[in-house]
Design an enzyme around this catalytic site. Structure first.
Site, PDB file in Angstrom:
ATOM      1  N   GLU A   1      14.920  79.538   8.213  1.00  0.00           N
ATOM      2  CA  GLU A   1      14.147  79.634   9.466  1.00  0.00           C
ATOM      3  C   GLU A   1      12.751  80.045   9.058  1.00  0.00           C
ATOM      4  O   GLU A   1      12.525  81.191   8.661  1.00  0.00           O
ATOM      5  CB  GLU A   1      14.743  80.712  10.388  1.00  0.00           C
ATOM      6  CG  GLU A   1      16.183  80.492  10.786  1.00  0.00           C
ATOM      7  CD  GLU A   1      16.359  79.483  11.907  1.00  0.00           C
ATOM      8  OE1 GLU A   1      15.357  78.932  12.385  1.00  0.00           O
ATOM      9  OE2 GLU A   1      17.515  79.247  12.282  1.00  0.00           O
TER      10      GLU A   1
ATOM     11  N   CYS B   1       7.346  83.449  14.979  1.00  0.00           N
ATOM     12  CA  CYS B   1       7.371  82.140  14.310  1.00  0.00           C
ATOM     13  C   CYS B   1       7.175  81.004  15.302  1.00  0.00           C
ATOM     14  O   CYS B   1       6.579  79.986  14.973  1.00  0.00           O
ATOM     15  CB  CYS B   1       8.682  81.968  13.566  1.00  0.00           C
ATOM     16  SG  CYS B   1      10.099  82.379  14.591  1.00  0.00           S
TER      17      CYS B   1
ATOM     18  N   GLU C   1      -0.458  78.471  10.199  1.00  0.00           N
ATOM     19  CA  GLU C   1       0.167  79.548  10.968  1.00  0.00           C
ATOM     20  C   GLU C   1      -0.657  80.822  10.762  1.00  0.00           C
ATOM     21  O   GLU C   1      -0.861  81.261   9.627  1.00  0.00           O
ATOM     22  CB  GLU C   1       1.604  79.772  10.490  1.00  0.00           C
ATOM     23  CG  GLU C   1       2.317  80.827  11.314  1.00  0.00           C
ATOM     24  CD  GLU C   1       3.734  81.113  10.825  1.00  0.00           C
ATOM     25  OE1 GLU C   1       3.908  81.334   9.615  1.00  0.00           O
ATOM     26  OE2 GLU C   1       4.651  81.128  11.652  1.00  0.00           O
TER      27      GLU C   1
END
Ligand code: NAD
Length: 496
Positions: A276, A310, A407
């Site tokens: 993940e 996330c 990110e």
């Protein structure tokens, strides 16, 4: 009630000079977190020191204060923990009747609920997140996961996995610092319900809630070695854990960079692996969207947990005809956000978890300005100690800018525009990630069409950051593979 307060100097930030301002009266959470001065690893049902005798500090990111010292994990500690988990798997957990396993998992769920206040305060102190989030989200979501998977444990034969589904064995589980307790729950609950034993390694900046969870496991009287918690650096304890030949399954949540390294390192070992990883989600607002609701969804999408999420909606894609109006409303709303003391029940944004993360956010925000995007933050005075970054919005963003591609993992929103649904899809999918997306429109048919077109593991309709243990969560492409939650989350811990 409001009252006048003297203010401290801004430390990192938005260039706002300290001045007199009206501050809201505070309402601080006063439940004690009962933090011990030091903690060992939790191995074989007992807290034990590191084989090296070494410890490291964990600090409160909102103040810099040292909270406790925890054991520095070594490869020898990993050997011990994996051996304890193997023994527990063969001797106790795998032979146990599924109904008994269910009862143990259920006991953990109940104990989390019973100790919810203490857990929430501990999580806020160690992570920096607002108490209202750890109290209303992290802790209840964690117990909900254990409750949910407790219900599966004795029904595996009827769950459509085929005849005689078997646990994988010993799971090595590595988790990040953004939702420390909840990530531990997402890993442990399905693994235990499926009959595996676990060695869990929390992130080095947020070990405390996993250690309190270990205490809960001890109190719930689980057989020794079924759950082991090992603290330490990712590069040493984490790396030794995932490489250990006694591990049958690696479950990793963390950065895409480390996830890729793990995938390379585990190739050919025959270990099961789920990853993940990171994300760069698009939150897409059409001109027919319920605007006030959408503004709340945009704010929640990127400023929840300081944007250290996330699946954060870090790219706002707004239809060109309403872009100015949306940005104006958004700025007005951001002016009302309260940044500061995470233990204050009114705080909306707390501290950034660690110095390295703050530097990364600062670096990317500076890159945004250097590449020509326009930076804006509401006037807010940041505390003088700890790691802080103000809520920030970038307009004039081009898809090629770093802030539109990378990110950031912080409270920074990049605003881009589109004209047609097709252009929205193309821009949203223009990323190497694929974890989540949001769509805001009154048209049901458009939601369904968009959900089919968006390459994202989760698509929220007229909402954002909604979670439920029954819903599988996970990504495509560089956001990783495998699902947590729901039946697929259980399948990830079974041989079927
Ligand atoms: P990170 O990759 O630096 O660390 C994650 C964990 O891996 C930590 O426990 C760390 O100690 C450990 N680790 C580091 N190097 C390792 C190695 N070589 N071998 C084994 N373990 C190692 O990530 P982080 O900074 O803690 O967390 C932020 C990242 O996590 C972000 O990219 C975020 O998107 C991602 N994340 C993803 C999800 C998801 O569900 N997809 C959820 C939360 C966070």
């Amino acid at each position: 009630m409001i009252k006048e307060q003297p203010l401290t100097a801004a430390r990192n930030g938005n260039g706002v000079k300290p001045s007199k301002r009206l501050a809201y009266a505070t309402s601080r959470e006063s439940t004690p977190a009962n933090i011990a001065p030091s903690y060992g690893h939790f191995i074989g049902g007992a807290f034990v020191p590191s084989s090296s005798g070494e410890t490291f500090e964990t600090t409160n990111p909102a103040t810099g204060e040292v909270l406790s010292r925890v054991a520095t994990g070594t490869p020898e500690d990993v050997d011990r923990a994996v051996a304890a988990a193997r023994k527990a798997y063969e001797k106790y957990w795998q032979p146990l009747s599924p109904a008994r396993r269910a009862a143990y998992v259920y006991r953990i769920a109940r104990a989390i609920s019973e100790r919810s206040r203490e857990l929430a305060v501990l999580e806020t102190l160690d992570n920096g997140k607002p108490i209202k989030e750890s109290r209303d989200f992290d802790v209840p979501m964690s117990s909900a996961h254990f409750f949910y998977y407790a219900g599966w444990a004795d029904k595996l034969d009827y769950a459509g996995f085929g005849p005689d589904p078997r646990p994988l064995g010993v799971a090595g589980q590595v988790i990040p610092w953004n939702f420390p307790l909840m990530m531990a729950a997402w890993k442990l609950a399905p693994a235990l319900a499926a009959g595996n034993t676990c060695v869990l390694k929390p992130a080095s900046t947020t070990p405390l809630s996993a250690l309190l969870l270990a205490e809960i496991v001890q109190q719930a009287d689980l057989p020794p070695g079924v759950v082991n918690v090992l603290t330490g650096a990712g590069s040493v304890a984490g790396a030794a854990l995932v490489a250990h030949p006694g591990i049958d399954k690696v479950a990793f949540t963390g950065s895409t960079e480390i996830g890729k390294d793990l995938q390379r390192a585990l190739a050919g070992t025959g270990k099961h692996l789920t990853l993940e990883l990171g994300g760069k989600a698009a939150n897409i607002v059409f001109d027919d969207a319920p605007l006030d609701q959408a503004i709340e969804g945009i704010v929640n999408g990127i400023f929840f947990n300081q944007g250290e999420v996330c699946c954060a909606g870090s790219r706002l894609l707004v239809q060109e005809s309403i872009a100015d109006l949306v940005v104006e409303k958004l700025k007005r709303r951001l002016g009302t956000l309260r940044v500061g003391d995470p233990l204050d029940k009114n705080t909306d944004l707390g501290a950034i978890n660690n110095a390295a993360q703050l530097e990364k956010i600062q670096e990317l925000a500076e890159a945004g300005e250097a590449e020509g995007a326009v930076r804006w933050s509401p006037k807010c005075v940041l505390p003088s100690h700890g790691y802080w970054f103000p809520p920030t919005v970038f307009t004039n963003v081009s898809p090629a800018h770093r802030i539109a591609r990378e990110e950031i993992f912080g409270p920074v929103l990049s605003v881009l525009t589109f004209r047609t649904p097709e252009e929205a899809v193309a821009k949203a999918n223009n990323t190497t990630y694929g974890l989540s997306a949001g769509v805001w429109t009154e048209k049901g048919s458009r939601i369904l069409w968009m959900a089919g077109q968006l390459r994202a593991g989760v698509v929220w309709a007229n909402s954002f950051n909604r979670f439920d243990p029954t819903s599988p969560f996970g990504g495509y492409r560089e956001s990783g593979f495998g699902r947590e939650g729901g039946r697929p989350g259980l399948a990830a811990y079974l041989d079927v």
